[in-house]
Motif scaffolding. Structure first.
Motif, mmCIF file in Angstrom:
data_model
loop_
_atom_site.group_PDB
_atom_site.id
_atom_site.type_symbol
_atom_site.label_atom_id
_atom_site.label_comp_id
_atom_site.label_asym_id
_atom_site.label_seq_id
_atom_site.Cartn_x
_atom_site.Cartn_y
_atom_site.Cartn_z
ATOM 1 N N ILE A 116 -42.908 -39.287 11.140
ATOM 2 C CA ILE A 116 -43.547 -39.771 9.801
ATOM 3 C C ILE A 116 -44.936 -39.536 9.767
ATOM 4 O O ILE A 116 -45.498 -39.418 11.004
ATOM 5 C CB ILE A 116 -43.166 -41.327 9.805
ATOM 6 C CG1 ILE A 116 -43.448 -42.220 10.992
ATOM 7 C CG2 ILE A 116 -41.648 -41.461 9.319
ATOM 8 C CD1 ILE A 116 -43.627 -43.447 10.699
ATOM 9 N N ARG A 117 -45.636 -39.663 8.695
ATOM 10 C CA ARG A 117 -46.880 -39.873 8.637
ATOM 11 C C ARG A 117 -47.463 -40.837 7.537
ATOM 12 O O ARG A 117 -46.450 -41.267 6.706
ATOM 13 C CB ARG A 117 -47.628 -38.395 8.182
ATOM 14 C CG ARG A 117 -47.177 -37.952 6.635
ATOM 15 C CD ARG A 117 -47.883 -36.472 6.525
ATOM 16 N NE ARG A 117 -47.867 -36.434 5.026
ATOM 17 C CZ ARG A 117 -46.637 -35.857 4.524
ATOM 18 N NH1 ARG A 117 -45.754 -35.624 5.323
ATOM 19 N NH2 ARG A 117 -46.516 -35.443 3.070
ATOM 20 N N GLY A 118 -48.507 -41.360 7.537
ATOM 21 C CA GLY A 118 -48.807 -42.287 6.541
ATOM 22 C C GLY A 118 -50.446 -42.919 6.849
ATOM 23 O O GLY A 118 -51.057 -42.150 7.517
ATOM 24 N N THR A 119 -50.729 -44.085 6.115
ATOM 25 C CA THR A 119 -51.960 -44.535 6.572
ATOM 26 C C THR A 119 -52.017 -45.736 7.304
ATOM 27 O O THR A 119 -50.853 -46.452 7.259
ATOM 28 C CB THR A 119 -52.705 -44.820 5.157
ATOM 29 O OG1 THR A 119 -51.620 -45.782 4.484
ATOM 30 C CG2 THR A 119 -52.818 -43.554 4.540
ATOM 31 N N ALA A 120 -53.004 -46.005 8.063
ATOM 32 C CA ALA A 120 -53.194 -47.178 8.923
ATOM 33 C C ALA A 120 -54.609 -47.461 9.070
ATOM 34 O O ALA A 120 -55.340 -46.604 9.181
ATOM 35 C CB ALA A 120 -52.468 -46.910 10.360
ATOM 36 N N SER A 121 -54.777 -48.736 9.421
ATOM 37 C CA SER A 121 -56.287 -49.092 9.524
ATOM 38 C C SER A 121 -56.476 -48.897 10.966
ATOM 39 O O SER A 121 -55.734 -48.573 11.842
ATOM 40 C CB SER A 121 -56.425 -50.549 9.272
ATOM 41 O OG SER A 121 -55.798 -51.332 10.090
ATOM 42 N N ARG A 122 -57.802 -48.852 11.349
ATOM 43 C CA ARG A 122 -58.090 -48.611 12.703
ATOM 44 C C ARG A 122 -57.312 -49.614 13.792
ATOM 45 O O ARG A 122 -57.057 -49.375 14.738
ATOM 46 C CB ARG A 122 -59.553 -48.665 13.045
ATOM 47 C CG ARG A 122 -60.176 -48.248 14.257
ATOM 48 C CD ARG A 122 -61.466 -48.744 14.446
ATOM 49 N NE ARG A 122 -62.350 -47.575 13.551
ATOM 50 C CZ ARG A 122 -63.310 -46.928 14.080
ATOM 51 N NH1 ARG A 122 -63.844 -47.006 15.321
ATOM 52 N NH2 ARG A 122 -64.015 -46.177 13.281
ATOM 53 N N GLU A 123 -57.424 -50.960 13.127
ATOM 54 C CA GLU A 123 -56.873 -52.151 13.878
ATOM 55 C C GLU A 123 -55.358 -51.849 14.259
ATOM 56 O O GLU A 123 -55.005 -51.981 15.077
ATOM 57 C CB GLU A 123 -56.966 -53.503 13.278
ATOM 58 C CG GLU A 123 -58.487 -53.743 13.250
ATOM 59 C CD GLU A 123 -59.412 -53.266 12.282
ATOM 60 O OE1 GLU A 123 -58.807 -52.551 11.234
ATOM 61 O OE2 GLU A 123 -60.862 -52.803 12.486
ATOM 62 N N GLU A 124 -54.746 -51.344 13.206
ATOM 63 C CA GLU A 124 -53.196 -51.050 13.327
ATOM 64 C C GLU A 124 -53.024 -50.090 14.108
ATOM 65 O O GLU A 124 -52.178 -50.137 14.889
ATOM 66 C CB GLU A 124 -52.773 -50.776 11.640
ATOM 67 C CG GLU A 124 -52.602 -52.009 10.713
ATOM 68 C CD GLU A 124 -52.258 -51.569 9.507
ATOM 69 O OE1 GLU A 124 -51.656 -52.344 8.750
ATOM 70 O OE2 GLU A 124 -52.840 -50.392 9.100
ATOM 71 N N VAL A 125 -53.682 -48.822 14.141
ATOM 72 C CA VAL A 125 -53.644 -47.790 15.047
ATOM 73 C C VAL A 125 -53.799 -48.434 16.535
ATOM 74 O O VAL A 125 -52.947 -48.098 17.592
ATOM 75 C CB VAL A 125 -54.772 -46.640 14.782
ATOM 76 C CG1 VAL A 125 -54.639 -45.777 15.890
ATOM 77 C CG2 VAL A 125 -53.886 -45.935 13.515
ATOM 78 N N GLU A 126 -54.916 -49.117 16.770
ATOM 79 C CA GLU A 126 -55.341 -49.871 18.139
ATOM 80 C C GLU A 126 -53.776 -50.678 18.686
ATOM 81 O O GLU A 126 -53.499 -50.511 19.816
ATOM 82 C CB GLU A 126 -56.242 -50.654 18.129
ATOM 83 C CG GLU A 126 -57.681 -50.029 18.037
ATOM 84 C CD GLU A 126 -57.702 -48.930 19.389
ATOM 85 O OE1 GLU A 126 -57.625 -49.596 20.377
ATOM 86 O OE2 GLU A 126 -58.026 -47.989 18.997
ATOM 87 N N SER A 127 -53.403 -51.424 17.660
ATOM 88 C CA SER A 127 -52.224 -52.177 17.995
ATOM 89 C C SER A 127 -51.045 -51.379 18.364
ATOM 90 O O SER A 127 -50.107 -51.644 19.233
ATOM 91 C CB SER A 127 -51.835 -53.547 17.088
ATOM 92 O OG SER A 127 -51.729 -52.892 15.982
ATOM 93 N N LEU A 128 -50.870 -50.476 17.576
ATOM 94 C CA LEU A 128 -49.679 -49.495 17.632
ATOM 95 C C LEU A 128 -49.753 -48.785 19.197
ATOM 96 O O LEU A 128 -48.699 -48.797 20.042
ATOM 97 C CB LEU A 128 -49.530 -48.301 16.669
ATOM 98 C CG LEU A 128 -49.185 -48.681 15.513
ATOM 99 C CD1 LEU A 128 -49.282 -47.663 14.311
ATOM 100 C CD2 LEU A 128 -47.650 -49.233 15.372
#
Ligand SMILES: [Zn+2]
Length: 149
Positions: free
Chosen positions: A116-128
Motif C-alpha cells: 500500500i501507499r498513502g500519506t502519513a505524518s512524520r509522527e505516524e511514520v515514527e510510531s510505525l
C-alpha cells in the motif's frame, strides 16, 4: 628541568622532574625519590621507552570504532528513480490518509498482506517504525499526485 622516566621495584612507571642529572642522583641516593603509587624508594631511571619505535610512520591505532550510521544515497539517475516510483505506483494500493491504519492492519495480519501507499505524518511514520513496520518515504513526482488507479 629534566624529565626522567622512572620505575620502582614493583614495576610502576612514572615521571620525575629534576633540576639536573646530579639532582636526580642525589635525591634517589638519599631515597628522596619515591614511587607515587606504592612509596617504594628503590627508584631507577628507565630508558626512554615511550620514544622507541615511534620514529617514522605512525602505525594505525587499534581498529577504528565503527562509524556512525550515515544516510545512504545512491547516484541513480532521475529516470531510474522515476521508473521506481512508477513501479511502486503500479504495484501498490493507494489508501491515502488511512495509510498508518492499513499498514498496522497488514502488519498485525488483520487484513491480507498487500503493498500500500498513502500519506502519513512524520509522527505516524515514527510510531510505525517503532512497531517494526517498514515504511519508506516516496518521492512522487508532482504530475503523478492525485492520480488514482
Ligand atoms: Zn611503585
Amino acid at each position: 628541568m629534566i624529565v626522567f622516566n622512572l620505575g620502582c621495584e614493583n614495576n610502576h612507571r612514572f615521571e620525575g622532574w629534576f633540576a639536573s642529572n646530579e639532582d636526580f642522583e642525589r635525591q634517589s641516593g638519599s631515597k628522596l625519590v619515591t614511587c607515587p603509587l606504592c612509596g617504594n624508594a628503590n627508584v631507577s631511571r628507565l630508558p626512554h621507552a615511550p620514544h622507541i619505535g615511534t620514529g617514522g610512520k605512525q602505525r594505525p591505532a587499534s581498529p577504528a570504532a565503527p562509524a556512525q550510521p550515515q544516510q545512504q544515497y545512491a547516484n541513480v539517475g532521475k529516470d531510474i528513480l522515476a521508473r521506481m516510483v512508477e513501479q511502486v505506483l503500479e504495484n501498490t494500493e493507494d489508501v491515502g490518509p488511512a495509510f498508518p491504519e492499513e499498514a498496522r492492519k497488514i502488519h498485525y495480519q488483520e487484513t491480507p498482506e498487500r503493498r500500500i501507499r498513502g500519506t502519513a505524518s512524520r509522527e505516524e511514520v515514527e510510531s510505525l517504525k517503532e512497531e517494526g513496520i517498514e515504511v519508506v518515504a516516496l518521492a512522487i513526482p508532482a504530475h503523478r499526485l492525485g492520480k488514482t488507479h
